[in-house]
Design a protein around this motif. Structure first.
Motif, PDB file in Angstrom:
ATOM      1  N   ARG A 104       0.816  -1.184   0.200  1.00  0.00           N
ATOM      2  CA  ARG A 104      -0.027  -0.035  -0.144  1.00  0.00           C
ATOM      3  C   ARG A 104       1.037   1.155   0.143  1.00  0.00           C
ATOM      4  O   ARG A 104       1.737   1.253   0.693  1.00  0.00           O
ATOM      5  N   SER A 133       1.017   5.851   0.033  1.00  0.00           N
ATOM      6  CA  SER A 133       0.166   6.565   0.419  1.00  0.00           C
ATOM      7  C   SER A 133       0.869   7.923   0.212  1.00  0.00           C
ATOM      8  O   SER A 133       1.935   8.034  -0.419  1.00  0.00           O
ATOM      9  N   THR A 146     -12.369  12.108  -4.119  1.00  0.00           N
ATOM     10  CA  THR A 146     -12.211  10.746  -4.634  1.00  0.00           C
ATOM     11  C   THR A 146     -12.144  10.439  -5.864  1.00  0.00           C
ATOM     12  O   THR A 146     -12.549  11.309  -6.733  1.00  0.00           O
ATOM     13  N   ASP A 155     -11.248   5.806  -2.414  1.00  0.00           N
ATOM     14  CA  ASP A 155      -9.722   5.900  -2.889  1.00  0.00           C
ATOM     15  C   ASP A 155      -9.726   7.102  -3.510  1.00  0.00           C
ATOM     16  O   ASP A 155     -10.621   7.761  -4.107  1.00  0.00           O
ATOM     17  N   HIS A 156      -8.553   7.537  -3.510  1.00  0.00           N
ATOM     18  CA  HIS A 156      -7.991   8.881  -4.120  1.00  0.00           C
ATOM     19  C   HIS A 156      -6.886   8.595  -4.931  1.00  0.00           C
ATOM     20  O   HIS A 156      -6.259   7.505  -5.096  1.00  0.00           O
ATOM     21  N   TRP A 190      -3.120   8.424  -6.348  1.00  0.00           N
ATOM     22  CA  TRP A 190      -1.928   8.500  -5.731  1.00  0.00           C
ATOM     23  C   TRP A 190      -1.276   9.885  -5.546  1.00  0.00           C
ATOM     24  O   TRP A 190      -1.532  10.691  -6.387  1.00  0.00           O
ATOM     25  N   GLY A 230      -4.361  11.596  -1.548  1.00  0.00           N
ATOM     26  CA  GLY A 230      -5.143  11.054  -0.565  1.00  0.00           C
ATOM     27  C   GLY A 230      -5.032   9.560  -0.287  1.00  0.00           C
ATOM     28  O   GLY A 230      -4.086   8.791  -0.956  1.00  0.00           O
ATOM     29  N   SER A 231      -5.874   8.811   0.421  1.00  0.00           N
ATOM     30  CA  SER A 231      -5.731   7.483   1.080  1.00  0.00           C
ATOM     31  C   SER A 231      -6.226   6.787  -0.397  1.00  0.00           C
ATOM     32  O   SER A 231      -7.086   6.876  -1.172  1.00  0.00           O
TER      33      SER A 231
END
Length: 533
Positions: free
Chosen positions: A285, A287, A464, A508-509, A511, A514-515
Motif C-alpha cells: 500500500r 500513500s 475521491t 480511493d483517491h 496516488w 489522499g488515501s
C-alpha cells in the motif's frame, strides 16, 4: 422546413466572491465560518464538508455536502418523487436560485433521478437509493438544450434536506438569425463520418448546445443531435451521440492529426527502480506520505476517434494524460484509432493496461464491452475477461491497474436503472483481479473533449476517484438522451468496485492526493453506484 434559426449571444453570470458567499448562505446556511480559495476554473468556498464553487467561465454553481452526497455509508429517509418536486421547487423559489427565463426560453418538465447503490454479498444482492435529484432542463421554444451547461439540479438527502445544487444559465444579451442547413445534408455528413463502421440505424433531432459550465461560450447555437447504432461482429453498439451544426454559423467539426502507425515492437518505458521494487514486493500500500519526487505512478489511454466518427475523443484522451504528466506521472501509452489494439486490454495487458495505475478509454461501448481495434476482433467483451475475480488472476489489477474509466455508452447498464440492463455485478465481476474501481456510464452519452481532463483535475484537487468521475459526468452530459431502455432515457454515470473485510476502495483517491485502499484481492463482495447526470 424553416430557412433560418436564431443564434443567441451570451454573457456569464456574476462570478464575484460576494455572490459566492451569498450562495453559501442560500444553499447551506453558511455565514462567516468558511475559507476561500481558487482553482484553475473557479472560486471555491469551503466549510468542513460543505463545498460551493462558481465557474469563472459561466458563473454556474457546484455545491455539495460531501459527507452526504454519493456516500453508500449514509442511510437516508428520502422523500417520494412528488414530495421531492415540491421541496425542490420551494427551495429554488425561496432562495432565488432558479434563473428567470423569458420567451422563447422556458423550463421543461423536471426529471426525477437520484443515486442508487447495489451490493452483492453472500450471493444476495441488495439495492438502496441514496438520494433524490430533481433536474430542471431548459427549452428554446420546444427545442431542448443539451450539453450539460444549462440543467439545474437539486439533490435531496435525509428527510428532504438539500445536499447538492448545480447548474446555471448564461444570460442572453442579443439574438440574430443564421441560415439553416438541410437535414439531408447533415445525414450525408454523418454517414461520411461513420463510413468505417456498419451503421444499422440512424435518426437525428434539433437541439441547442450549452457548453459545460467550466467552458467559455459566447453563443448558444442549434445543432443536430445524431443517434445511430452500429454492428461490430455479433455486437449491436449504440454510438456516442454526435452534434453537427444546424446552421451555417457553425461551428465546424474538427479532428486532430492522425497518429503514425504503431510499431509492433512498441513497449512502455520503464519509469523507476522504486516502482519495480514496490511491485516485486507485492505492491504494498502506497500513500501520500510515501510519495517521492520520482512519483512512480503511471497512466495510459486508448481511444476511438476518427475511425468511429468521434471528433472529441482524441482531445478527450489527451486531456487525461496531459493532466497526469503535469503531476509527474509517467504516461505509458496513448493509442488511438487503429493503434488502440484490443490485445492491450487482454492478451498483452501486463505490458499495457495492467502496467498502468489509471487508464482512460473513450469511444463506443454497450453494456457488454467496448470497441477497440485489430488484432483480435475489435470488441472487448465481458466474456473475454473471465467469469469472476480470480486469485491469482491474470487481468486487471493482477499487476498494477487500480482504476479504469470507460467514457462511452456503457458498460454499466443495469436493470435497476432501466429494464433490459441486466445485472452489472454479475456481468463485470471478472474484471477485478486486484483492480479497485471500474467507472463508466449506464446509458448513451455525448461525444466531448473534456471528460479526461476534468476527471484528472478533480482527482488532483483531492476529491475521491468516484466523486471526480461523477462530478465530471454531471457537468458534461445532459440528464436525458432521448433513447429507450436499457440505454435511456435518463443518463446514468456509474462506478463498480469490489472489497472484503477491511478493504473498501469506495473512498480511493489518486496516488499522491489522499488515501488508497489495499488491493481487493480475493474479494467477498461487489458493489456499484450510479447517479443521474
Amino acid at each position: 422546413m424553416k430557412d433560418s434559426l436564431p443564434i443567441y449571444r451570451l454573457e456569464p453570470q456574476d462570478t464575484s466572491v460576494k455572490r459566492l458567499a451569498m450562495l453559501g448562505r442560500q444553499i447551506f446556511g453558511l455565514h462567516d465560518e468558511f475559507r476561500l480559495s481558487e482553482t484553475r476554473d473557479g472560486k471555491v468556498l469551503r466549510n468542513a464538508h460543505h463545498l460551493v464553487e462558481i465557474a469563472n467561465a459561466s458563473g454556474a454553481v457546484w455545491a455539495a455536502d460531501e459527507s452526504q452526497m454519493w456516500r453508500p455509508s449514509v442511510s437516508a429517509e428520502l422523500p417520494g418523487d412528488d414530495d421531492a418536486l415540491s421541496i425542490a421547487k420551494d427551495f429554488l423559489h425561496r432562495e432565488g436560485l432558479l434563473p428567470a427565463l423569458k420567451a422563447p426560453f422556458s423550463y421543461g418538465k423536471p426529471v426525477i433521478g437520484g443515486t442508487h447503490f447495489a451490493l452483492r454479498k453472500d450471493g444476495k444482492r441488495q439495492n438502496r437509493r441514496l438520494d433524490v435529484q430533481v433536474v430542471y432542463p431548459v427549452m428554446v421554444d420546444k427545442i431542448p438544450v443539451v450539453g450539460g451547461g444549462s440543467d439545474l439540479t437539486v439533490t435531496l438527502g435525509h428527510k428532504g434536506s438539500v445536499i447538492g445544487f448545480s447548474g446555471g444559465w448564461r444570460t442572453v444579451v442579443a439574438e440574430f438569425d443564421a441560415k439553416m442547413i438541410a437535414p439531408d445534408k447533415v445525414k450525408e455528413q454523418f454517414h461520411g463520418l461513420m463510413s468505417q463502421m456498419k451503421i444499422e440505424s440512424f435518426d437525428m433531432s434539433l437541439a441547442y448546445y450549452a457548453a459545460p459550465s467550466f467552458t467559455a461560450q459566447e453563443f448558444l447555437y442549434p445543432v443536430y443531435v445524431c443517434r445511430a447504432t452500429a454492428v461490430f461482429g455479433k455486437q449491436r453498439v449504440p454510438l456516442r451521440q454526435v452534434m453537427l451544426a444546424a446552421t451555417d454559423f457553425g461551428p465546424p467539426l474538427t479532428f486532430g492529426e492522425p497518429q503514425a502507425k504503431r510499431p509492433k515492437s512498441a513497449k512502455p518505458a520503464t519509469v523507476s527502480k522504486e516502482k519495480a521494487k514496490t511491485e516485486a514486493a507485492g505492491k504494498l500500500r502506497r500513500s501520500f506520505a510515501a510519495a517521492t519526487v520520482t512519483r512512480p505512478w503511471e497512466a495510459g489511454t486508448s481511444w476511438i476517434g476518427q475511425s468511429g466518427g468521434l471528433a472529441g475523443s482524441q482531445a478527450n484522451a489527451q486531456g487525461f494524460v496531459d493532466e497526469w504528466a503535469a503531476a509527474g506521472w509517467h504516461i505509458d501509452f496513448n493509442w488511438g484509432d487503429a493503434n488502440a489494439w484490443e490485445s492491450d486490454w487482454r492478451r498483452n495487458d501486463d505490458t499495457w493496461v495492467d502496467n498502468a495505475d489509471f487508464v482512460f478509454y473513450t469511444g463506443h461501448a454497450n453494456m457488454n464491452g467496448w470497441v477497440l481495434s485489430k488484432p483480435d476482433d475489435g470488441f472487448l467483451d465481458f466474456a473475454e475477461i473471465g467469469a469472476g475475480p480470480q486469485t491469482p488472476g491474470d487481468l486487471w489489477g493482477q499487476s498494477d491497474l487500480e482504476w479504469a474509466t470507460i467514457a462511452a455508452c456503457g458498460p454499466l447498464q443495469d436493470d435497476l436503472l432501466a429494464s433490459g440492463g441486466g445485472d452489472v455485478l454479475a456481468r463485470w465481476d471478472g474484471a477485478f483481479d486486484g483492480m479497485h474501481i471500474l467507472m463508466g456510464y449506464g446509458a448513451i452519452t455525448f461525444d466531448n473533449t473534456d471528460e479526461g481532463r476534468k476527471l484528472a483535475q478533480y482527482a488532483k484537487g483531492g476529491s475521491t476517484i468516484i466523486d471526480s468521475w461523477f462530478r465530471t459526468a454531471r457537468e458534461i452530459q445532459p440528464a436525458t438522451n432521448g433513447a429507450a431502455a436499457p440505454d435511456g432515457p435518463n443518463v446514468w454515470v456509474g462506478a463498480m468496485w469490489v472489497g472484503k473485510d477491511g478493504v473498501d476502495p469506495v473512498n480511493d483517491h489518486a496516488w499522491d492526493y489522499g488515501s488508497v485502499a489495499n488491493d481487493p484481492t480475493s474479494p467477498t463482495w461487489l458493489a456499484a453506484m450510479w447517479t443521474t447526470c
